[in-house]
Design a protein around this motif. Structure first.
Motif, short mmCIF file in Angstrom:
data_model
loop_
_atom_site.label_atom_id
_atom_site.label_comp_id
_atom_site.label_asym_id
_atom_site.label_seq_id
_atom_site.Cartn_x
_atom_site.Cartn_y
_atom_site.Cartn_z
N ALA A 103 17.32 1.75 -8.88
CA ALA A 103 16.46 0.69 -8.64
C ALA A 103 17.11 -0.14 -7.74
O ALA A 103 16.82 -0.84 -6.79
CB ALA A 103 15.40 0.34 -9.33
N ALA A 104 18.21 -0.83 -8.55
CA ALA A 104 18.92 -2.03 -8.26
C ALA A 104 19.58 -1.77 -7.05
O ALA A 104 20.03 -2.42 -6.03
CB ALA A 104 19.94 -2.60 -9.40
N ALA A 105 20.11 -0.41 -6.78
CA ALA A 105 20.95 -0.07 -5.64
C ALA A 105 20.16 0.27 -4.50
O ALA A 105 20.86 0.34 -3.48
CB ALA A 105 21.91 1.38 -6.15
N ALA A 106 18.91 0.38 -4.71
CA ALA A 106 17.84 0.58 -3.39
C ALA A 106 17.91 -0.08 -2.24
O ALA A 106 18.02 -1.47 -2.64
CB ALA A 106 16.43 1.06 -4.07
N LYS B 19 11.02 -2.99 -2.86
CA LYS B 19 12.22 -2.50 -2.43
C LYS B 19 13.16 -1.74 -3.73
O LYS B 19 13.47 -0.66 -3.63
CB LYS B 19 13.26 -3.48 -1.80
CG LYS B 19 14.43 -3.09 -1.24
CD LYS B 19 15.20 -4.38 -0.73
CE LYS B 19 16.54 -3.78 -0.18
NZ LYS B 19 17.53 -4.97 -0.25
N HIS B 20 13.37 -2.63 -4.75
CA HIS B 20 14.02 -1.98 -5.91
C HIS B 20 13.34 -1.59 -6.88
O HIS B 20 12.95 -2.11 -7.85
CB HIS B 20 14.93 -3.35 -6.38
CG HIS B 20 15.91 -4.05 -5.48
ND1 HIS B 20 17.00 -3.37 -4.68
CD2 HIS B 20 15.84 -5.13 -4.80
CE1 HIS B 20 17.54 -4.07 -4.08
NE2 HIS B 20 17.03 -5.30 -3.99
N VAL B 21 12.91 -0.05 -6.51
CA VAL B 21 12.00 0.53 -7.49
C VAL B 21 12.75 2.00 -7.59
O VAL B 21 13.23 2.52 -6.60
CB VAL B 21 10.69 0.50 -6.87
CG1 VAL B 21 9.87 -0.84 -6.64
CG2 VAL B 21 10.49 1.51 -5.63
N HIS B 22 12.40 2.61 -8.86
CA HIS B 22 12.92 4.00 -8.90
C HIS B 22 11.93 4.55 -10.24
O HIS B 22 11.45 3.89 -11.12
CB HIS B 22 14.43 4.20 -9.10
CG HIS B 22 14.61 5.57 -9.11
ND1 HIS B 22 14.46 6.29 -7.99
CD2 HIS B 22 15.25 6.41 -10.28
CE1 HIS B 22 14.99 7.53 -8.10
NE2 HIS B 22 15.40 7.67 -9.56
N TYR B 23 11.38 5.94 -9.87
CA TYR B 23 10.92 6.52 -10.93
C TYR B 23 11.87 7.71 -11.36
O TYR B 23 12.09 8.74 -10.48
CB TYR B 23 9.75 7.27 -10.24
CG TYR B 23 8.94 7.83 -11.52
CD1 TYR B 23 8.27 7.23 -12.45
CD2 TYR B 23 8.63 9.13 -11.54
CE1 TYR B 23 7.53 7.72 -13.50
CE2 TYR B 23 7.88 9.86 -12.72
CZ TYR B 23 7.55 9.29 -13.59
OH TYR B 23 6.67 9.65 -14.50
N GLN B 24 12.46 7.61 -12.50
CA GLN B 24 13.30 8.78 -12.92
C GLN B 24 12.71 9.55 -13.97
O GLN B 24 12.27 9.08 -14.83
CB GLN B 24 14.51 8.15 -13.65
CG GLN B 24 15.68 9.01 -14.18
CD GLN B 24 16.56 9.30 -13.03
OE1 GLN B 24 17.10 8.53 -12.17
NE2 GLN B 24 16.87 10.51 -12.98
N LYS B 25 12.48 10.87 -13.59
CA LYS B 25 11.95 12.03 -14.56
C LYS B 25 13.00 13.00 -14.85
O LYS B 25 13.67 13.60 -14.10
CB LYS B 25 10.61 12.65 -13.55
CG LYS B 25 9.85 13.67 -14.37
CD LYS B 25 8.80 14.10 -13.74
CE LYS B 25 7.96 15.30 -14.22
NZ LYS B 25 6.91 15.71 -13.59
N VAL B 26 12.97 13.30 -16.22
CA VAL B 26 13.88 14.26 -16.81
C VAL B 26 12.77 15.43 -17.29
O VAL B 26 12.08 15.14 -18.26
CB VAL B 26 14.69 13.74 -17.75
CG1 VAL B 26 15.71 14.92 -18.46
CG2 VAL B 26 15.40 12.35 -17.46
N ARG B 27 13.16 16.52 -16.79
CA ARG B 27 12.10 17.78 -17.06
C ARG B 27 13.25 19.05 -17.27
O ARG B 27 14.34 19.00 -16.66
CB ARG B 27 11.27 18.03 -16.16
CG ARG B 27 11.99 17.67 -14.73
CD ARG B 27 10.77 17.63 -13.76
NE ARG B 27 11.31 17.11 -12.40
CZ ARG B 27 10.57 16.93 -11.37
NH1 ARG B 27 9.28 17.40 -11.31
NH2 ARG B 27 10.97 16.34 -10.25
#
Ligand SMILES: Cc1cc2nc3c(=O)[nH]c(=O)nc-3n(C[C@H](O)[C@H](O)[C@H](O)COP(=O)(O)OP(=O)(O)OC[C@H]3O[C@@H](n4cnc5c(N)ncnc54)[C@H](O)[C@@H]3O)c2cc1C
Length: 327
Positions: free
Chosen positions: A324-327, A223-231
């Motif tokens: 992720a925490a807010a997901a 549930k609480h996951v995220h992939y943050q990509k800066v490009r």
């Protein structure tokens, strides 16, 4: 492009035998990286062993988790119902990479083995110890804004470009390989290597070893996951920095477990085990995330043009954790 022989394998062992015996032979899967490198003369194999007809494309459940065949396409994995339900972090990381067309060709095994995007590796007029051992590192004193802030050596400061691999290292995946000496299992964190004084070797694979699958253990990070990509562009660009964050949070907003990794910062996907430990037992708040990010950055070292990564990396990690925490 140099001339080469092309053979199509129908048996894994036959493919392994050919590549193990001939240092100028290479496996080819989707070809989205290898053919580019051949067209530019960066690699010049004399024989290509096409593995696409091997039965290695299945995604299946095992007694302990999920197994992704090495030839499963990046798009197939990202859209698979089991992957999305059990390992949503992996689906997010895959969809952050390349373009839909490329993801329809790229495979799990090929993605892990894609070569660095360091411009000095691609530029045949420049020195590069990874392309031509002993020639020097053009990036060390050159334009190094895309380069490593962790684990670099005096021979190579390139970074690994795979998004998928950042999620896989965070999720404690295992790589299954078959080779001339039989089968073995490699923890994902030990699969890629740091450059040391042999930067021409990206991984700990031995000659002729074929990746057959990647296994993911059952995980509480659904549930609480995220992939943050800066490009530099919104799509179709490699990460300047990326962060994979997975949290297991209880009903009191306390973190029971965390998995964290950074991409675009090292010669391998960069797992952050010390920062994970900082989070366990803490409330899922920005203050805790900042503390973890401070620990994550210990030992980071910038070069002339990539000092911005010393700020961008912790900020990206905090942003990934907050989302992720807010997901
Ligand atoms: C314009 C562009 C943008 C891109 N953007 C991104 C991005 O943002 N993020 C990202 O992560 N990637 C990106 N990519 C890279 C892309 O994801 C890779 O090219 C792709 O994943 C490689 O997979 P493949 O199956 O085509 O590998 P191939 O090109 O077929 O092979 C790559 C290497 O892996 C070896 N190999 C392949 N399969 C096996 C196996 N089973 N066992 C042993 N060796 C094997 C081959 O010998 C070769 O050395 C981009 C590529 C392009 C061209």
């Amino acid at each position: 492009m140099n001339q080469f022989q092309y053979v199509r394998a129908t048996k894994a062992q036959a493919a392994i035998d050919v590549v193990a015996k001939d240092p100028n032979a290479k496996f080819i899967a989707g070809g989205t990286n290898l053919v580019d490198l051949m067209k530019r003369g960066v690699v010049t194999p004399q024989k290509l062993v096409d593995i696409n007809r091997l039965p290695l494309a299945k995604i299946e459940t095992t007694g302990t988790g999920l197994r992704l065949g090495a030839l499963a396409l990046n798009s197939t994995v990202a859209n698979d119902a089991q992957v999305r339900a059990q390992h949503p972090l992996l689906a997010l990381a895959l969809n952050a990479g390349a373009s839909p067309q490329l993801r329809n060709m790229a495979t799990v095994g090929g993605n892990m083995l894609q070569r660095t995007r360091c411009t000095y590796f691609y530029d045949l007029t420049m020195p590069c110890n990874k392309r031509q051992p002993g020639s020097g590192c053009g990036a060390l004193e050159g334009i190094n804004r895309m380069h490593a802030i962790f684990g670099a050596s005096s021979t190579c400061i390139a970074v690994h470009p795979s998004d998928m691999s950042v999620a896989l290292v965070a999720l404690d995946a295992t790589v299954l390989v078959s080779g001339p000496k039989g089968d073995r299992r490699i923890p994902f964190g030990d699969f890629h290597r740091l450059p040391g004084d042999t930067p021409e070797k990206d991984t700990n694979l031995e000659a002729g070893e074929l990746i057959t699958a990647v296994e993911l253990p059952a995980s509480p990070f659904t549930k609480h996951v995220h992939y943050q990509k800066v490009r530099e562009r919104a799509s179709y660009a490699f990460a300047l920095v990326s962060a994979a964050a997975a949290l297991d949070i209880d009903g009191n907003n306390t973190i029971k477990a965390a998995r964290l990794a950074l991409g675009g910062v090292a010669h391998k996907p960069w797992r952050l085990t010390a920062a994970e430990q900082v989070l366990v037992g803490k409330p899922a708040t920005e203050e805790s995330f900042r503390q973890a990010a401070t620990v994550a950055m210990q030992g980071a070292k910038a070069f002339k043009h990539n000092e911005y990564k010393l700020r961008l990396a912790p900020n990206t990690l905090v942003q990934a954790l907050k989302t992720a925490a807010a997901a």
